[in-house]
Write an enzyme that holds these catalytic residues in place. Structure first.
Site, mmCIF file in Angstrom:
data_model
loop_
_atom_site.group_PDB
_atom_site.id
_atom_site.type_symbol
_atom_site.label_atom_id
_atom_site.label_comp_id
_atom_site.label_asym_id
_atom_site.label_seq_id
_atom_site.Cartn_x
_atom_site.Cartn_y
_atom_site.Cartn_z
ATOM 1 N N HIS A 166 -33.397 5.404 -0.144
ATOM 2 C CA HIS A 166 -32.049 4.983 -0.529
ATOM 3 C C HIS A 166 -31.025 5.663 0.374
ATOM 4 C CE1 HIS A 166 -30.641 8.317 -3.613
ATOM 5 N NE2 HIS A 166 -31.237 8.850 -2.584
ATOM 6 N N CYS A 226 -26.685 12.672 2.027
ATOM 7 C CA CYS A 226 -27.190 11.472 1.347
ATOM 8 C C CYS A 226 -26.546 10.201 1.888
ATOM 9 C CB CYS A 226 -26.933 11.565 -0.150
ATOM 10 S SG CYS A 226 -27.797 12.954 -0.900
#
Lengths: 144, 144, 144, 144, 144, 144
Positions: free
Chosen positions: C16, C35
């Site tokens: 992701h 992230c």
């Protein structure tokens, strides 16, 4: 090609007892303790199978660990999971199902199940959070 | 005094089966799967006992966790470790030894074994790496 | 019948990223840190699904955890294991795949998949050894 | 917005003893056992800090767990890691450093360190593989 | 001086895929299974770096494990954490990022980063709870 | 008889510091970092003791692991659990209590405590979740 070790872990649950029927209750208690309970006990076993070999230049694998898992499932887990090690496993017949003997028997089930060029390097078998056994196969003297 | 929860973990190993003798083999297989094997299987159980109460101002304890361990050992572990849950445990007689029923029975063994002012808050019982159960006691309606 | 909670654990691996395309690189970095890497990263997720209900007097089960596993596999794991959470999962379309949103979406996948009398009690989702999220469903106000 | 709980785990190592100087050696031994050793002992603590709040619609976060980690590091870990809990931690002065008291003190260090709309939900502190404590804050009565 | 092995563990998260672009979809599926998903997946890797050497008589260290951590962070983790192993890591360019190849590449990054008298003994890399690889360096034949 | 390795795990908690009194504060900080704190810190140690030998044909044991546990408890754990490694352990007097030195000292405590035909194969000592040491005994050269 570098030689690498790859490990696949599997889990299973079994019942067993450690008990010699030709011994008295006292002898069994003295040697095997609570493990000699004639009503059985059991464990969640954790089994790590390690194989060793050259890394394939195309796949990057020593061997496909899914295939290793299939072999371990077919030759070991299918016979012992949710089973009684003393009475239901053909390849443990007549074997005291100590962790040591169980690990050696697992080695013998798997040593010839691997692809060419890959060798079984280690059987690691954890019986409880505090007890485990490892077997790396017969010595050269034994193999002769 | 702040109200705090303290947990003591213990481990034990037992054999059991999930099987209703009045059911056919097919029904047992269908409902209980491999757990219905009449030759037994077993587990390494992990049991977390949580108690709740005010922190004692002198000791800093909700209760002495060694005393909690002694109570859990005397009332639970001594009866079930290296035992067969179906046939050897008086307080499980007639009880299907599922994790759920086992956790409730453990609650009943311990709820009245705690010092004044300390209450049993939770029984958490792990049967396998992937399966666990928790029981926090009877509801108010049940307690009446 | 006592009300008990039972938990089934499953594992899966996904890729992701946490990134809002309408934000600048700086904003994304500032809020999402590493992230936000547009080349993706991934995790071994650990998912604990807890159900709650009365213990069946015949089986000793809240529900058959194999059936729970089948439901979790069919409704969640089959869609997300070895998948990209941002681009391949229909029920995450348009959802920032944070652990929080992912847990809530898993709840919505499972809440109506349980047998009568059994309710989903908790979705616990571990993303890394140090980060985890839990969701216990909508509040009463939200449910109205 | 759904209300979700997010947990960040940190590790630290500390020395301590449980001992009341005004008590005799016998009393200390009797109540605190080996923990009363005047030469100290120590632990690898595992601390799980859980926060609760609505999920932010843009970030998908209850709060940025990196910010939570920074707060826990600044307000707790920096003061206790590789430290002596009895003699070096200003916010534990005069506090018996039991796991219970330590968890409550950690709560008090963190409860007001969170962003608006996020509340501290739980402090879980593991002292050994077998002993742990959790604190979910003062009751409503205490808060008044 | 006794020869001792010391191990430092680090964690990181990465995305990857196992896929040969010159192969058909069917070949990739057949060899790499779900790992060939062209949309990526990822893992929480656990990396144990073991060094071996004599114990320094003054420090009691084989080497300062903080320095080992710094070397592992600088030469490995900084390049792979929250990164895509197929496209972002210079020292993996053209390498199928299987666990085996990854472990060998990590060995090559670290083998010459250790102080005099300390040798890299083992790279152990866990990709999932059930799959891991270890590499102990080139054989004598390979080193020549 | 096959040669097998069996491992018994024990846990204990100790305080220590890494500090040379003849060094300045700056030198100690520079070499030992936070571990040099003169007010002590401590750890939950995990100790795995591995023995190796032929499997006894009657018992299936390399040796009775309960006896191994008793030896480890009597010769190691009783001396170090809830103790200060720098000041209370006779067999660590004058030894910098690094994990390396501690593991070697444990080896020396246990190497001659095993039954005939069983040899100590490995001492594995974990000091923190991320740091561990293993010692497999003196080399042949050292033994002469």
């Amino acid at each position: 090609m570098p030689i690498v070790r790859a490990t696949r872990r599997v889990h299973f649950c079994s019942a067993h007892m450690l008990r010699r029927p030709e011994w008295s209750e006292e002898e069994n208690r003295s040697v095997f303790g609570d493990c000699s309970n004639p009503n059985w006990h059991g464990h969640n076993y954790v089994l790590d199978i390690t194989v060793e070999g050259p890394v394939d230049p195309e796949t990057g694998f020593v061997m496909d660990l899914k295939k290793l898992k299939e072999a371990v499932t077919a030759r070991v887990v299918a016979d012992v999971d949710h089973r009684n090690l003393n009475v239901e496993v053909p390849w443990l017949t007549g074997v005291m199902p100590s962790t040591e003997n169980f690990a050696v028997a697992i080695w013998d089930r798997l040593a010839d199940a691997l692809p060419d060029g890959v060798r079984l390097q280690r059987v690691f078998l954890r019986e409880t959070p505090n007890n485990a056994v490892e077997y790396t196969g017969p010595s050269e003297a034994e193999r002769r």
